[in-house]
Design an enzyme around this catalytic site. Sequence first.
Site, PDB file in Angstrom:
ATOM      1  N   ASP A  35       0.794  -1.337  -0.212  1.00 18.44           N
ATOM      2  CA  ASP A  35       0.221  -0.098  -0.024  1.00 18.44           C
ATOM      3  C   ASP A  35       0.802   1.307   0.200  1.00 18.44           C
ATOM      4  O   ASP A  35       0.665   2.273  -0.576  1.00 18.44           O
ATOM      5  CB  ASP A  35      -0.868   0.008   1.266  1.00 18.44           C
ATOM      6  CG  ASP A  35      -1.900  -1.114   1.380  1.00 18.44           C
ATOM      7  OD1 ASP A  35      -1.862  -1.974   0.370  1.00 18.44           O
ATOM      8  OD2 ASP A  35      -2.667  -1.063   1.988  1.00 18.44           O
ATOM      9  N   LEU A  83      16.823   3.867  -3.264  1.00 18.55           N
ATOM     10  CA  LEU A  83      16.661   3.335  -4.724  1.00 18.55           C
ATOM     11  C   LEU A  83      15.468   3.538  -5.314  1.00 18.55           C
ATOM     12  O   LEU A  83      14.433   3.411  -4.635  1.00 18.55           O
ATOM     13  CB  LEU A  83      17.053   2.048  -4.707  1.00 18.55           C
ATOM     14  CG  LEU A  83      18.385   1.327  -4.375  1.00 18.55           C
ATOM     15  CD1 LEU A  83      18.289  -0.415  -4.185  1.00 18.55           C
ATOM     16  CD2 LEU A  83      19.295   1.586  -5.562  1.00 18.55           C
ATOM     17  N   LYS A 115      17.636  -8.073  -3.098  1.00 18.23           N
ATOM     18  CA  LYS A 115      17.375  -6.929  -2.161  1.00 18.23           C
ATOM     19  C   LYS A 115      16.782  -7.251  -0.828  1.00 18.23           C
ATOM     20  O   LYS A 115      15.829  -7.800  -0.676  1.00 18.23           O
ATOM     21  CB  LYS A 115      16.356  -5.974  -2.750  1.00 18.23           C
ATOM     22  CG  LYS A 115      15.993  -4.575  -2.035  1.00 18.23           C
ATOM     23  CD  LYS A 115      15.184  -3.710  -2.695  1.00 18.23           C
ATOM     24  CE  LYS A 115      15.106  -2.459  -2.228  1.00 18.23           C
ATOM     25  NZ  LYS A 115      14.386  -2.438  -0.786  1.00 18.23           N
ATOM     26  N   GLU A 173      23.322  -4.465   4.445  1.00 16.28           N
ATOM     27  CA  GLU A 173      22.219  -4.713   5.437  1.00 16.28           C
ATOM     28  C   GLU A 173      22.230  -5.615   6.384  1.00 16.28           C
ATOM     29  O   GLU A 173      23.049  -6.514   6.191  1.00 16.28           O
ATOM     30  CB  GLU A 173      21.300  -5.206   4.194  1.00 16.28           C
ATOM     31  CG  GLU A 173      19.798  -5.118   4.578  1.00 16.28           C
ATOM     32  CD  GLU A 173      19.013  -3.746   4.076  1.00 16.28           C
ATOM     33  OE1 GLU A 173      20.093  -2.847   3.590  1.00 16.28           O
ATOM     34  OE2 GLU A 173      17.804  -3.608   4.136  1.00 16.28           O
ATOM     35  N   LYS A 290      22.701  -2.838 -10.652  1.00 13.65           N
ATOM     36  CA  LYS A 290      23.706  -1.687 -10.458  1.00 13.65           C
ATOM     37  C   LYS A 290      24.458  -1.663 -11.712  1.00 13.65           C
ATOM     38  O   LYS A 290      25.042  -3.028 -11.985  1.00 13.65           O
ATOM     39  CB  LYS A 290      24.380  -1.685  -9.109  1.00 13.65           C
ATOM     40  CG  LYS A 290      23.475  -1.662  -7.838  1.00 13.65           C
ATOM     41  CD  LYS A 290      24.382  -1.963  -7.024  1.00 13.65           C
ATOM     42  CE  LYS A 290      23.511  -2.103  -5.508  1.00 13.65           C
ATOM     43  NZ  LYS A 290      24.301  -2.662  -4.400  1.00 13.65           N
ATOM     44  N   LYS A 314      11.244  -4.943  -7.835  1.00 13.32           N
ATOM     45  CA  LYS A 314      10.441  -5.392  -6.362  1.00 13.32           C
ATOM     46  C   LYS A 314       9.541  -6.915  -6.720  1.00 13.32           C
ATOM     47  O   LYS A 314       8.980  -6.921  -7.688  1.00 13.32           O
ATOM     48  CB  LYS A 314       9.388  -4.456  -5.549  1.00 13.32           C
ATOM     49  CG  LYS A 314      10.047  -3.005  -5.306  1.00 13.32           C
ATOM     50  CD  LYS A 314      10.742  -3.506  -3.861  1.00 13.32           C
ATOM     51  CE  LYS A 314      10.529  -2.601  -2.804  1.00 13.32           C
ATOM     52  NZ  LYS A 314       9.468  -1.743  -2.421  1.00 13.32           N
ATOM     53  N   CYS A 411     -16.094 -31.895  18.558  1.00 11.89           N
ATOM     54  CA  CYS A 411     -16.627 -32.760  19.490  1.00 11.89           C
ATOM     55  C   CYS A 411     -17.583 -32.546  20.690  1.00 11.89           C
ATOM     56  O   CYS A 411     -18.119 -33.311  21.039  1.00 11.89           O
ATOM     57  CB  CYS A 411     -15.564 -33.836  19.585  1.00 11.89           C
ATOM     58  SG  CYS A 411     -14.632 -33.200  21.266  1.00 11.89           S
ATOM     59  N   CYS A 432     -12.658 -37.319  20.004  1.00  9.47           N
ATOM     60  CA  CYS A 432     -12.983 -35.883  19.182  1.00  9.47           C
ATOM     61  C   CYS A 432     -12.359 -36.730  17.713  1.00  9.47           C
ATOM     62  O   CYS A 432     -11.178 -36.729  17.618  1.00  9.47           O
ATOM     63  CB  CYS A 432     -12.095 -34.948  19.640  1.00  9.47           C
ATOM     64  SG  CYS A 432     -12.130 -33.437  18.510  1.00  9.47           S
TER      65      CYS A 432
HETATM   66  S1  IVH Z   1      22.126  -0.270  -2.854  1.00  4.39           S
HETATM   67  C1  IVH Z   1      22.940   3.779  -3.982  1.00  4.39           C
HETATM   68  N1  IVH Z   1      21.966  -2.816  -2.823  1.00  4.39           N
HETATM   69  O1  IVH Z   1      17.411  -1.180  -0.137  1.00  4.39           O
HETATM   70  C2  IVH Z   1      22.446   2.624  -3.535  1.00  4.39           C
HETATM   71  N2  IVH Z   1      20.615  -1.435  -1.280  1.00  4.39           N
HETATM   72  O2  IVH Z   1      15.376   0.762  -1.066  1.00  4.39           O
HETATM   73  C3  IVH Z   1      21.747   2.327  -2.230  1.00  4.39           C
HETATM   74  N3  IVH Z   1      19.029  -2.762   0.033  1.00  4.39           N
HETATM   75  O3  IVH Z   1      18.707   1.586   1.507  1.00  4.39           O
HETATM   76  C4  IVH Z   1      21.573   1.128  -1.758  1.00  4.39           C
HETATM   77  N4  IVH Z   1      19.619  -4.998  -0.467  1.00  4.39           N
HETATM   78  O4  IVH Z   1      18.494  -0.771   2.762  1.00  4.39           O
HETATM   79  C5  IVH Z   1      21.602  -1.539  -2.302  1.00  4.39           C
HETATM   80  N5  IVH Z   1      21.864  -5.210  -2.586  1.00  4.39           N
HETATM   81  C6  IVH Z   1      21.488  -3.908  -2.067  1.00  4.39           C
HETATM   82  C7  IVH Z   1      20.457  -3.734  -1.330  1.00  4.39           C
HETATM   83  C8  IVH Z   1      20.012  -2.505  -0.746  1.00  4.39           C
HETATM   84  C9  IVH Z   1      18.810  -4.044   0.378  1.00  4.39           C
HETATM   85  C10 IVH Z   1      18.024  -1.904   0.871  1.00  4.39           C
HETATM   86  C11 IVH Z   1      18.950  -0.686   1.397  1.00  4.39           C
HETATM   87  C12 IVH Z   1      18.629   0.420   0.727  1.00  4.39           C
HETATM   88  C13 IVH Z   1      17.196   0.309   0.355  1.00  4.39           C
HETATM   89  C14 IVH Z   1      16.739   0.876  -1.078  1.00  4.39           C
END
Ligand code: IVH
Length: 821
Positions: A35, A83, A115, A173, A290, A314, A411, A432
């Site tokens: 949401d 991101l 992610k 992370e 990236k 996502k 039961c 039961c």
């Molecule tokens: S790169 C400049 N790589 O996602 C790039 N972020 O929505 C900065 N995250 O703040 C983030 N896995 O907490 C990157 N493989 C990954 C990631 C990752 C999780 C999280 C991180 C970031 C958020 C952005």
Amino acid sequence: MNVTPAQRIDALRRQLASANAAYNERDELLIPDADYDALMRELEALEQAHPELSTVDSPTTKVGARPSSRFTEVTHAVPMLSLGNAFSDEEVADFVRRISERLRRPEVAFSAEPKLDGLAISLRYEGGRFVQGATRGDGSKGEDVTANLRQIGDIPHQLQGAGWPAVLEVRGEVYMARADFEAFNERARQQGGKVLANPRNAAAGSLRQLDPKISAQRRLSFFAYGTGQVEGGELPDTHSRTLQQLRGWGFPVSELCAVVTGTQGLLAYYRDIGERRDGLAFDIDGVVYKLDDREGQQAMGFVARAPRWAIAHKFPAQEQSTTVEAIEIQIGRTGAATPVARLAPVAVAGVIVSNATLHNADQIARLDVRVGDSVIVRRAGDVIPEVVSVIADRRPAGTMPWKMPTHCPVCGAEIVQEEGAIAWRCSGELSCPAQRKEAISHFASRRAMDIDGLGGKYIETLVDAGIVRGVADLYRLSRDTLLQLKLVLDAEDPSALAASFSPHLPPDGSGAVLAAVLKLDAGDPGWRAQALAQPITFSWNTKKIATRWADNLVAAIEASRDATLERLLFALGIEHVGESTAKALAQWFGELELIRHLPWPLFKRVPDIGGEVARSLGHFFEQQGNQQAIDDLLQVGQVRITDEHPPSAKLREGLDLAQLLVEAEIPGITRLRAEKLAAALSSAPSILDAEHGQFVNAGLPDDTARGLAAWLDTEGHGELLLQAEAKMKQILQRAPQQAEQAGGPLDGQTAVLTGTLSALTRDVAKERLEALGAKVAGSVSKKTSFVVAGTEAGSKLDKAQSLGVPVWDEDQLLAFLAAHE
Ligand code: IVH
């Protein structure tokens, strides 16, 4: 009423801002992620369409919330960005196209990564030593959580190897693995503590504990995915090589990271990780792409809150909101009453969810879930979907707090809460039907009696129709009954089937009645029984499939009649008795007759069996119905235990009256006191005839002596002790004096198995040879005593022949086993 764009933008900004504040400052989830993403996108679209309404402080320009004042502030030398998101293939294609056009390159390589769903962290190393760690905060200033980060095993205190820059900030992370999250919540539930909503909240909450000791108790993990400030040294010129370098310096980097090219490469990666998502040890909410080369990254630059060279793709959210239509309870094998929420169906991470567990009544009370509520449900991995929280401001008027029903919906027996336990249970035991179905299912399961083919829906119908009332009835099932059952339950076209039943339908003659009966989830069990009793005509093929199934099932039931004691004990489904406890019981006591009449304190003679398991065993065998079920199995079912033996000599060790007194858990009776008592009473006919005065004379303090006298006076206790004493003597008589020697006909011999055997698997052959004393080795040498060669035996057989090692064929092996087992 029409809402103007300005009004809508305002409303969205307020909603997102308060959700942000709750999420970032208090680790609270006001609205589910899906949401949130939708609202953010709506706002972004509106701001793009109405640039005049854009403001610098809109949530669309922010990374997170301001750091809270509880921790010291840390200014990030290089900002920690967020991101942009992509939700569709087209958005990914657009992303690739933008980069490709801008850099004028036809093919672009990306680092593709999972992610992780946790908390972004920056770790600062000076001269290779970890000096400071901070949260992201608002992107430019975060919170100093160094002390807590030092508790995380994955984070190196000192870098390994060599060649690191003088100042190096590693970003990544912090997350909580699913198993650690489940374990944490299970403990919290048992201790009535705070249950954490999801692994992300768990990680964030743990890291932001002011007391590092608390954060140390929660197992957190870390993956590195990038860098921040770098001074006094260089990093490789691509992102992927940088990650490898970080790995070399001691940071965990996900094994799932890969370098891929072009839109198709990215999408294939997304789908591959998506398929593996449920099986991962941690939660991910998407993948990140990236641009791999750093030069290209610099050329692309940034927009407001995110780099233009990276994007998050996502996955469908693991949390969704829906409404609770009902709260029902489900009765498990041991009677545990688990509340389950029936939900308006909702897709969660690609699966339609319409039921979610609420764990127990305490959990419902803690969350205050009510029928009619909007709730957030979560489904991750193989874990059963659960209700995470109630969306308080969406509660309709007139809802009522939920209460555990007083009686079992299946039961009608009373639902009771055991003393000191959180769980409620149905007191109907095997009367039961719900418990009966679960018990039968467990009995038939692979690791128990291994009656392959008897799935839940068949058991359900057999019990409902009154054909199977207890496990022994399985051994009475005829091939014909099974055939009918299969034909009726698997009927693809219930209405055609209904037609053939027409003479037997109720007066209103509706085929729908039978259709309902056949659908299993509805209908009157009596009708099912009648349906089963009718001979029906089916196509040749349908009948063939059903016949094969019934024949196999009959064979499986027949084969299960020969059972080891261990399997049978496990199959009985005694609470707290898993496979390893069943095995230990079989090894130590050797015989079902002994076990089923054993007073519970004696179960504690087995290492690893404590008071709770011993009492549970005692309770099970005290039930008349359970004893009857065992008799039925042995007599009606003709179940034969194949490996009974006299009680083990190990039982003798320390088996005396003193030990018995200790194991009966009499208040105040320690080992020392029990020994004094046993010595003083050794000449008395029975402890039951002794009195308070004698206990004092035996050296017990007055209050303990009184306690003991009162304990003995309590109904059942005296008898328990007497029976235990008698059984103890019986065991001492019957158990051999010392541990039996292996003494098998193959003692000291080494066998090697090769090729394919037809009558038994290699594993079974190995087990049986070992039981006769042989060692089974993997390769042939001069020391090998004999080789068993099945068909298609290869080099091992050649070697045996060249070394002159005797070779047996399968028939010789079987003959030997038959003669010696
Ligand atoms: S790169 C400049 N790589 O996602 C790039 N972020 O929505 C900065 N995250 O703040 C983030 N896995 O907490 C990157 N493989 C990954 C990631 C990752 C999780 C999280 C991180 C970031 C958020 C952005």
